[in-house]
Write a protein that holds these residues in place. Sequence first.
Motif, PDB file in Angstrom:
ATOM      1  N   ALA A   9       0.833  -1.206   0.000  1.00  0.00           N
ATOM      2  CA  ALA A   9       0.000   0.000   0.000  1.00  0.00           C
ATOM      3  C   ALA A   9       0.869   1.257   0.000  1.00  0.00           C
ATOM      4  O   ALA A   9       0.611   2.204  -0.746  1.00  0.00           O
ATOM      5  CB  ALA A   9      -0.929  -0.002   1.213  1.00  0.00           C
ATOM      6  N   VAL A  10       1.918   1.260   0.824  1.00  0.00           N
ATOM      7  CA  VAL A  10       2.805   2.430   0.883  1.00  0.00           C
ATOM      8  C   VAL A  10       3.606   2.542  -0.407  1.00  0.00           C
ATOM      9  O   VAL A  10       3.849   3.649  -0.907  1.00  0.00           O
ATOM     10  CB  VAL A  10       3.733   2.343   2.111  1.00  0.00           C
ATOM     11  N   GLN A  16       3.590   6.979  -6.865  1.00  0.00           N
ATOM     12  CA  GLN A  16       2.892   8.159  -7.386  1.00  0.00           C
ATOM     13  C   GLN A  16       3.602   9.452  -7.019  1.00  0.00           C
ATOM     14  O   GLN A  16       3.525  10.455  -7.745  1.00  0.00           O
ATOM     15  CB  GLN A  16       1.467   8.192  -6.838  1.00  0.00           C
ATOM     16  N   LEU A  17       4.312   9.453  -5.899  1.00  0.00           N
ATOM     17  CA  LEU A  17       5.018  10.658  -5.440  1.00  0.00           C
ATOM     18  C   LEU A  17       6.469  10.701  -5.899  1.00  0.00           C
ATOM     19  O   LEU A  17       7.175  11.686  -5.644  1.00  0.00           O
ATOM     20  CB  LEU A  17       4.976  10.721  -3.909  1.00  0.00           C
ATOM     21  N   GLY A  18       6.909   9.644  -6.550  1.00  0.00           N
ATOM     22  CA  GLY A  18       8.294   9.592  -6.994  1.00  0.00           C
ATOM     23  C   GLY A  18       9.271   9.469  -5.843  1.00  0.00           C
ATOM     24  O   GLY A  18      10.384  10.015  -5.897  1.00  0.00           O
ATOM     25  N   MET A  19       8.865   8.744  -4.806  1.00  0.00           N
ATOM     26  CA  MET A  19       9.695   8.580  -3.617  1.00  0.00           C
ATOM     27  C   MET A  19       9.989   7.111  -3.400  1.00  0.00           C
ATOM     28  O   MET A  19       9.322   6.241  -3.965  1.00  0.00           O
ATOM     29  CB  MET A  19       8.971   9.148  -2.380  1.00  0.00           C
ATOM     30  N   SER A  20      10.971   6.842  -2.559  1.00  0.00           N
ATOM     31  CA  SER A  20      11.202   5.468  -2.149  1.00  0.00           C
ATOM     32  C   SER A  20      10.121   5.065  -1.147  1.00  0.00           C
ATOM     33  O   SER A  20       9.498   5.921  -0.501  1.00  0.00           O
ATOM     34  CB  SER A  20      12.584   5.319  -1.505  1.00  0.00           C
ATOM     35  N   THR A  21       9.916   3.767  -1.010  1.00  0.00           N
ATOM     36  CA  THR A  21       8.911   3.289  -0.058  1.00  0.00           C
ATOM     37  C   THR A  21       9.238   3.692   1.374  1.00  0.00           C
ATOM     38  O   THR A  21       8.361   4.175   2.096  1.00  0.00           O
ATOM     39  CB  THR A  21       8.763   1.762  -0.169  1.00  0.00           C
ATOM     40  N   PRO A  22      10.492   3.549   1.843  1.00  0.00           N
ATOM     41  CA  PRO A  22      10.796   4.001   3.206  1.00  0.00           C
ATOM     42  C   PRO A  22      10.564   5.500   3.398  1.00  0.00           C
ATOM     43  O   PRO A  22      10.067   5.929   4.447  1.00  0.00           O
ATOM     44  CB  PRO A  22      12.275   3.640   3.378  1.00  0.00           C
ATOM     45  N   ALA A  23      10.907   6.318   2.392  1.00  0.00           N
ATOM     46  CA  ALA A  23      10.705   7.763   2.519  1.00  0.00           C
ATOM     47  C   ALA A  23       9.223   8.098   2.604  1.00  0.00           C
ATOM     48  O   ALA A  23       8.807   8.974   3.377  1.00  0.00           O
ATOM     49  CB  ALA A  23      11.347   8.495   1.340  1.00  0.00           C
ATOM     50  N   ALA A  24       8.400   7.407   1.830  1.00  0.00           N
ATOM     51  CA  ALA A  24       6.953   7.648   1.884  1.00  0.00           C
ATOM     52  C   ALA A  24       6.388   7.229   3.232  1.00  0.00           C
ATOM     53  O   ALA A  24       5.557   7.931   3.818  1.00  0.00           O
ATOM     54  CB  ALA A  24       6.261   6.888   0.759  1.00  0.00           C
ATOM     55  N   ALA A  25       6.837   6.081   3.736  1.00  0.00           N
ATOM     56  CA  ALA A  25       6.368   5.617   5.046  1.00  0.00           C
ATOM     57  C   ALA A  25       6.761   6.603   6.132  1.00  0.00           C
ATOM     58  O   ALA A  25       5.958   6.934   7.023  1.00  0.00           O
ATOM     59  CB  ALA A  25       6.940   4.232   5.343  1.00  0.00           C
ATOM     60  N   ASN A  26       7.993   7.113   6.053  1.00  0.00           N
ATOM     61  CA  ASN A  26       8.447   8.093   7.041  1.00  0.00           C
ATOM     62  C   ASN A  26       7.613   9.372   6.960  1.00  0.00           C
ATOM     63  O   ASN A  26       7.239   9.956   7.986  1.00  0.00           O
ATOM     64  CB  ASN A  26       9.918   8.412   6.810  1.00  0.00           C
ATOM     65  N   ILE A  28       4.524   9.638   5.966  1.00  0.00           N
ATOM     66  CA  ILE A  28       3.198   9.353   6.525  1.00  0.00           C
ATOM     67  C   ILE A  28       3.230   9.452   8.046  1.00  0.00           C
ATOM     68  O   ILE A  28       2.348  10.042   8.673  1.00  0.00           O
ATOM     69  CB  ILE A  28       2.721   7.965   6.070  1.00  0.00           C
ATOM     70  N   LEU A  29       4.269   8.869   8.644  1.00  0.00           N
ATOM     71  CA  LEU A  29       4.397   8.920  10.105  1.00  0.00           C
ATOM     72  C   LEU A  29       4.578  10.352  10.595  1.00  0.00           C
ATOM     73  O   LEU A  29       3.995  10.759  11.603  1.00  0.00           O
ATOM     74  CB  LEU A  29       5.570   8.057  10.564  1.00  0.00           C
ATOM     75  N   GLN A  30       5.399  11.143   9.890  1.00  0.00           N
ATOM     76  CA  GLN A  30       5.640  12.521  10.297  1.00  0.00           C
ATOM     77  C   GLN A  30       4.368  13.355  10.204  1.00  0.00           C
ATOM     78  O   GLN A  30       4.062  14.165  11.094  1.00  0.00           O
ATOM     79  CB  GLN A  30       6.735  13.144   9.412  1.00  0.00           C
ATOM     80  N   ILE A  31       3.599  13.158   9.141  1.00  0.00           N
ATOM     81  CA  ILE A  31       2.337  13.902   8.986  1.00  0.00           C
ATOM     82  C   ILE A  31       1.354  13.511  10.080  1.00  0.00           C
ATOM     83  O   ILE A  31       0.670  14.361  10.666  1.00  0.00           O
ATOM     84  CB  ILE A  31       1.742  13.642   7.584  1.00  0.00           C
ATOM     85  N   ALA A  32       1.265  12.210  10.369  1.00  0.00           N
ATOM     86  CA  ALA A  32       0.347  11.747  11.418  1.00  0.00           C
ATOM     87  C   ALA A  32       0.733  12.335  12.766  1.00  0.00           C
ATOM     88  O   ALA A  32      -0.132  12.810  13.531  1.00  0.00           O
ATOM     89  CB  ALA A  32       0.349  10.219  11.475  1.00  0.00           C
ATOM     90  N   GLY A  63      -1.690   4.860  19.269  1.00  0.00           N
ATOM     91  CA  GLY A  63      -1.087   5.854  20.147  1.00  0.00           C
ATOM     92  C   GLY A  63       0.319   5.503  20.587  1.00  0.00           C
ATOM     93  O   GLY A  63       1.249   6.324  20.484  1.00  0.00           O
ATOM     94  N   PRO A  64       0.546   4.284  21.095  1.00  0.00           N
ATOM     95  CA  PRO A  64       1.901   3.933  21.552  1.00  0.00           C
ATOM     96  C   PRO A  64       2.949   3.921  20.438  1.00  0.00           C
ATOM     97  O   PRO A  64       4.129   4.113  20.703  1.00  0.00           O
ATOM     98  CB  PRO A  64       1.709   2.531  22.141  1.00  0.00           C
ATOM     99  N   VAL A  65       2.505   3.690  19.199  1.00  0.00           N
ATOM    100  CA  VAL A  65       3.444   3.698  18.070  1.00  0.00           C
ATOM    101  C   VAL A  65       3.937   5.116  17.803  1.00  0.00           C
ATOM    102  O   VAL A  65       5.118   5.363  17.561  1.00  0.00           O
ATOM    103  CB  VAL A  65       2.779   3.121  16.805  1.00  0.00           C
ATOM    104  N   HIS A  66       3.015   6.083  17.842  1.00  0.00           N
ATOM    105  CA  HIS A  66       3.337   7.465  17.486  1.00  0.00           C
ATOM    106  C   HIS A  66       3.777   8.309  18.676  1.00  0.00           C
ATOM    107  O   HIS A  66       4.224   9.450  18.493  1.00  0.00           O
ATOM    108  CB  HIS A  66       2.106   8.126  16.857  1.00  0.00           C
ATOM    109  N   ALA A  67       3.645   7.803  19.895  1.00  0.00           N
ATOM    110  CA  ALA A  67       3.813   8.627  21.087  1.00  0.00           C
ATOM    111  C   ALA A  67       5.145   9.368  21.127  1.00  0.00           C
ATOM    112  O   ALA A  67       5.202  10.555  21.458  1.00  0.00           O
ATOM    113  CB  ALA A  67       3.664   7.764  22.343  1.00  0.00           C
ATOM    114  N   SER A  68       6.239   8.693  20.803  1.00  0.00           N
ATOM    115  CA  SER A  68       7.549   9.323  20.907  1.00  0.00           C
ATOM    116  C   SER A  68       7.681  10.498  19.946  1.00  0.00           C
ATOM    117  O   SER A  68       8.188  11.560  20.312  1.00  0.00           O
ATOM    118  CB  SER A  68       8.654   8.298  20.644  1.00  0.00           C
ATOM    119  N   LEU A  69       7.197  10.344  18.712  1.00  0.00           N
ATOM    120  CA  LEU A  69       7.276  11.437  17.741  1.00  0.00           C
ATOM    121  C   LEU A  69       6.409  12.615  18.172  1.00  0.00           C
ATOM    122  O   LEU A  69       6.815  13.775  18.055  1.00  0.00           O
ATOM    123  CB  LEU A  69       6.833  10.948  16.360  1.00  0.00           C
TER     124      LEU A  69
END
Length: 295
Positions: A9-10, A16-26, A28-32, A63-69
């Motif tokens: 999915a990522v 579509q964004l012309g990015m690597s999969t890890p960069a897109a996943a990162n 997504i996490l930063q936006i969230a 919540g626990p996944v994103h808490a540190s960020l």
Amino acid sequence: MHADAARDAVASVAEQLGMSTPAAANGILQIAAASMATAVRAVTTERGLDPRDFAMFAYGGNGPVHASLIARELGITRVVIPVLPSVFSAVGMLLADLRHDIVQTQIQRLSELDDSFGERIEVLKAECTAALREGGMPEGPTSHLIALDMRYVGQEHVLTLPVEDGRIEPSALGLAFDEGHRARFGHAAPGQPIEIVSLRVSAVRAIPRRAPELLAPGSGTPDAAAQRPERLVLFEIGEGPRPCAVYERAALRAGDRIEGPAAIEEETTTTLLRPGDSAVVDGSGALLLEIGASR
């Protein structure tokens, strides 16, 4: 649970964004994390409170996944991951005291309060208590909470001010409102006329609760039974994956300490400790996180 499906999915978004999969996943996490940090600011900074003065509770499935960020975004250094975080809200609902609230519009100048105002409070208290009884709620001792929605005359927005039952004194209310207005909005107008907009009365009946079960004390270091095979985790784009210790939360004991980077797994969520974070298990089983502070 479906790593391949998540990766696919990522990858589709990344293509579509012309990015690597890890960069897109990162990304997504930063936006969230930024979005959730904004929600926290709405109930702290925008109310005159500094989030750095508080500990953050992280719950829900993610919540626990994103808490540190999120904590880093807000400058928060203490995070609590409660027991069973995925159903924390549901457990809270089941353990909450019985309560009935009444809000009644009552526009009146503070300087014009008289005995009739106190009489109105008593009427609403009786109505709240009767509503609990009519709802088939168990009988028991009932307490009441009283609050006033107040504003300076001519203002649009109100400030809700809790007041002690039976102590409706105009001069004391005026001083408390000025102080609360300064704390919330950064300024006050002592001496300006104040008016009450709404009267809030609640009846609260406590319910019996069992004492929480305490964890057995540990040695301070997780037992081998709590340890799972290490994984490689990519925390920052531009850095290589780092070995990440993995633990089973159910096997941790009180006093166990874990240094990040690490993942603490349970059936419905994962607590992620980023590099520099640490966690201590308290007696109730909650995880007490220190963000960005490694000892």
